[in-house]
Design a protein around this motif. Structure first.
Motif, short mmCIF file in Angstrom:
data_model
loop_
_atom_site.label_atom_id
_atom_site.label_comp_id
_atom_site.label_asym_id
_atom_site.label_seq_id
_atom_site.Cartn_x
_atom_site.Cartn_y
_atom_site.Cartn_z
N ALA B 74 0.83 -1.21 0.00
CA ALA B 74 0.00 0.00 0.00
C ALA B 74 0.86 1.26 0.00
O ALA B 74 0.48 2.29 -0.56
CB ALA B 74 -0.92 -0.01 1.22
N GLN B 75 2.04 1.15 0.60
CA GLN B 75 2.96 2.30 0.63
C GLN B 75 3.32 2.73 -0.80
O GLN B 75 3.34 3.92 -1.11
CB GLN B 75 4.22 1.86 1.40
N TYR B 76 3.59 1.74 -1.65
CA TYR B 76 3.93 2.05 -3.05
C TYR B 76 2.69 2.41 -3.85
O TYR B 76 2.70 3.33 -4.68
CB TYR B 76 4.70 0.88 -3.67
N LEU B 77 1.60 1.70 -3.59
CA LEU B 77 0.35 1.94 -4.32
C LEU B 77 -0.13 3.38 -4.10
O LEU B 77 -0.41 4.11 -5.05
CB LEU B 77 -0.70 0.95 -3.84
N PHE B 78 -0.24 3.80 -2.84
CA PHE B 78 -0.70 5.16 -2.54
C PHE B 78 0.31 6.20 -3.01
O PHE B 78 -0.05 7.28 -3.45
CB PHE B 78 -0.94 5.33 -1.03
N GLY B 79 1.61 5.86 -2.90
CA GLY B 79 2.65 6.81 -3.31
C GLY B 79 2.65 7.02 -4.81
O GLY B 79 2.67 8.15 -5.29
N ILE B 80 2.63 5.92 -5.56
CA ILE B 80 2.80 6.01 -7.01
C ILE B 80 1.50 6.43 -7.70
O ILE B 80 1.50 7.29 -8.57
CB ILE B 80 3.27 4.64 -7.57
N ARG B 81 0.38 5.85 -7.30
CA ARG B 81 -0.87 6.13 -8.03
C ARG B 81 -1.68 7.27 -7.44
O ARG B 81 -2.58 7.80 -8.10
CB ARG B 81 -1.73 4.85 -8.08
N ALA B 181 -8.37 1.56 -7.59
CA ALA B 181 -9.18 1.66 -8.82
C ALA B 181 -10.40 2.54 -8.58
O ALA B 181 -10.77 3.37 -9.43
CB ALA B 181 -9.62 0.27 -9.27
N ALA B 182 -11.01 2.40 -7.41
CA ALA B 182 -12.20 3.20 -7.09
C ALA B 182 -11.84 4.68 -6.96
O ALA B 182 -12.58 5.56 -7.41
CB ALA B 182 -12.84 2.69 -5.80
N LEU B 183 -10.69 4.97 -6.36
CA LEU B 183 -10.26 6.37 -6.19
C LEU B 183 -9.99 7.01 -7.55
O LEU B 183 -10.23 8.20 -7.74
CB LEU B 183 -8.99 6.44 -5.33
N GLN B 184 -9.48 6.21 -8.48
CA GLN B 184 -9.18 6.78 -9.79
C GLN B 184 -10.37 6.72 -10.75
O GLN B 184 -10.30 7.30 -11.83
CB GLN B 184 -7.98 6.04 -10.41
N GLY B 185 -11.45 6.03 -10.34
CA GLY B 185 -12.60 5.90 -11.23
C GLY B 185 -12.22 5.32 -12.57
O GLY B 185 -12.66 5.77 -13.62
#
Lengths: 362, 362
Positions: B74-81, B181-185
């Motif tokens: 999640a650290q990379y997921l939230f950071g990168i995306r 995915a939901a945050l980015q729609g």
């Protein structure tokens, strides 16, 4: 540029040769600490003033290797004494994925002996671009990292020539501890800081050429356990052991260890318990009990006589260091353990395979 | 409560006995993933809506064991995306030192299969007290952790009976990926999420009972290397190996490994390189080159045929999984490697020494 060996350092026992660089620099630590606490106070007070005025909402620290273990210390220091949440940066988010996590309102700190790893520089530059307050903690004030940051805490450790860091690690810890004392305006804390060189000299004297039980001379692996302020010490002792003796020493918090890795414990896995007196005493006691129950060979780093008496390999600490400063002293027996392990295996700790003094990663 | 073994799972080769719980649950992963992506979407969209409205300035994740490895993802997921800085919490700051780092404005996430470890609960409760947005990612919606948090992402993995987590690990990763995915729609992302169960089934089929070279059957230690999104995979594969076979498997990022631990590499230290295609390809290539140069035995987890051909122990991944989702697939060969190592040593992975399903630490 080189530092002198402090008069307080004990002479190496039973060895006629000149000590190597790694051992020399272990012995220089009291003098290096003394220099920083004396000469670095004014600059630290200025940095603290800027930090108070900025009022960061969180802290990000970017570092690698031993410096990353200092970051682990700072995580507890800022959390416990200053109520700040600290994130350890993941530089590849930026250098490999080209993303820029939000750093606005944060204090962004780069910690590096050399100040020359490009991945650290990238994070500091991004922090500055976003308006974060940036700080470099480095031994080279002319380095790219030091130049990129708005604020600097120089280490004043003198040139470090051994590949495996010791005196710069001690002074990095001290730099953060001094910043904490300056932020709290705590005169008693400065008194404790001033007493550190003597405590480190005592730890060196007490742990020079420790008697190594056979299991430590032969094992290909061991686990190093610590928690809280000394989570950092577990990581750094493990790293010193790996760099100098090639023994796979893996660090854990006492709590994380119980969530899985404890399954490995048996007579073939030596445990090194890092246990200066303090709030994690009961965790350390439980780890010692665990080692006995599962017949794991046990080394203990502690100022508690009762706990040392439980160990096959006791590594004593001097008393009377407050817990928040204990990592500066508690790492010393681990450095000397690394040296002893290397020597018992016929390895030269000044020539670790595949390492050079400056590592540049992206 | 138990899940059915999906039809796509390959039968164990050359074994007449019923598979144990650990193996059963590895094989249940495609069905568990499929259930969550289908049944969890609506709830995830609601959580994303709340998160967007709150607009956190940083994220704190609290977890232990396998769940902590999900936190690394999640650290990379939230950071990168999503451009968010993520701190991994240090619960002892609160539970041992009684301090309360500032969490105002943060998203505070607790990740736990059982939702029953008191240290995690303490951090979530403190976050809520301070007005942070709190989220529980857990397999038990009735647990104290789930009840304490304002928002919940249930895992829908069915009861996990094996002590070493597999299907809850996969669904925890998926829960975070769905939130992203939901945050980015992002409708295309939902398509990729829907294809994961098939990719995981293929990874199971391809890696069932891998042929273990002698060095893997006998080694007391190995190093697992990964970076970026798959830093998490390196940690989780290492943990599975430790829990099931008692081999000391230590995880590193490719970059951190070069800052010291690389000194250990020689023919006595097997390396496991986690290398799904992506932005860290050149790091993985360098690690493989290093293993060859220093004659370290080499296992490779990858979808790249060229890289697999370099390994003594190739562990193939199916192609066509985007890098940000690759950890959900790349962990599978590591789970099966743990199983094979345990079996080759006559150990029962369902009876890891000293572990129980729920670990309560403070």
């Amino acid at each position: 540029v080189n530092d002198h060996v402090p008069a307080g350092g004990a002479a190496p026992a039973d060895r006629s040769e000149t000590p190597g660089l790694f051992e020399q620099e272990i012995r220089e630590q009291p003098a290096c600490l003394e220099r920083l606490v004396r000469q670095g106070r004014a600059g630290t007070l200025e940095v603290a003033e800027r930090l108070r005025a900025f009022g960061p909402c969180f802290v990000v620290i970017v570092a690698r290797g031993s410096s990353d273990n200092v970051a682990r210390y700072a995580q507890y220091l800022f959390g416990i004494r200053h109520g700040l949440t600290v994130a350890l940066a993941t530089p590849s988010v930026q250098t490999r994925y080209g993303a820029s996590p939000s750093l606005g309102g944060a204090l962004v700190v780069g910690v590096s002996q050399s100040g020359r790893s490009p991945d650290l520089l990238a994070v500091i530059e991004e922090g500055r671009r976003q308006g974060a307050l940036t700080l470099a903690v480095t031994n080279d004030s002319q380095s790219a990292l030091a130049q990129a940051a708005e604020l600097r805490l120089p280490l004043l450790a003198g040139e470090e020539r051994a590949v495996a860091a010791t005196k710069t690690y001690a002074n990095q810890l001290l730099a953060f501890a001094m910043l904490s004392a300056a932020l709290q305006g705590d005169e008693e804390a400065w008194g404790h800081l001033g007493a550190l060189p003597e405590a480190v000299a005592a730890a060196i004297a007490e742990n020079t050429s420790p008697a190594l039980p056979e299991y430590l001379q032969e094992t290909p692996r061991l686990a190093v356990l610590g928690r809280g302020y000394n989570f950092s010490t577990a990581f750094e002792v493990a790293l010193k052991v790996k760099e100098t003796s090639y023994v796979m020493a893996e660090p854990y918090s006492f709590a994380d260890f119980l969530h899985g890795p404890v399954a490995m414990v048996d007579p073939s896995l030596p445990l090194v318990v890092i246990a200066p007196s303090g709030r994690t005493d009961e965790d350390a006691d439980a780890a010692v009990e665990l080692a006995h129950r599962l017949q794991a060979p046990l080394a203990v780093v502690s100022d508690r006589a009762g706990l040392l008496a439980e160990a096959d390999c006791p590594l004593p600490l001097p008393k009377a260091v407050p817990e928040w400063l204990s990592p500066i002293v508690a790492v010393v027996p681990g450095q000397l353990l690394g040296l002893a392990l290397a020597e018992s295996r016929g390895l030269d700790p000044d020539q670790p395979r595949g390492l050079s003094k400056v590592t540049r990663t992206l």
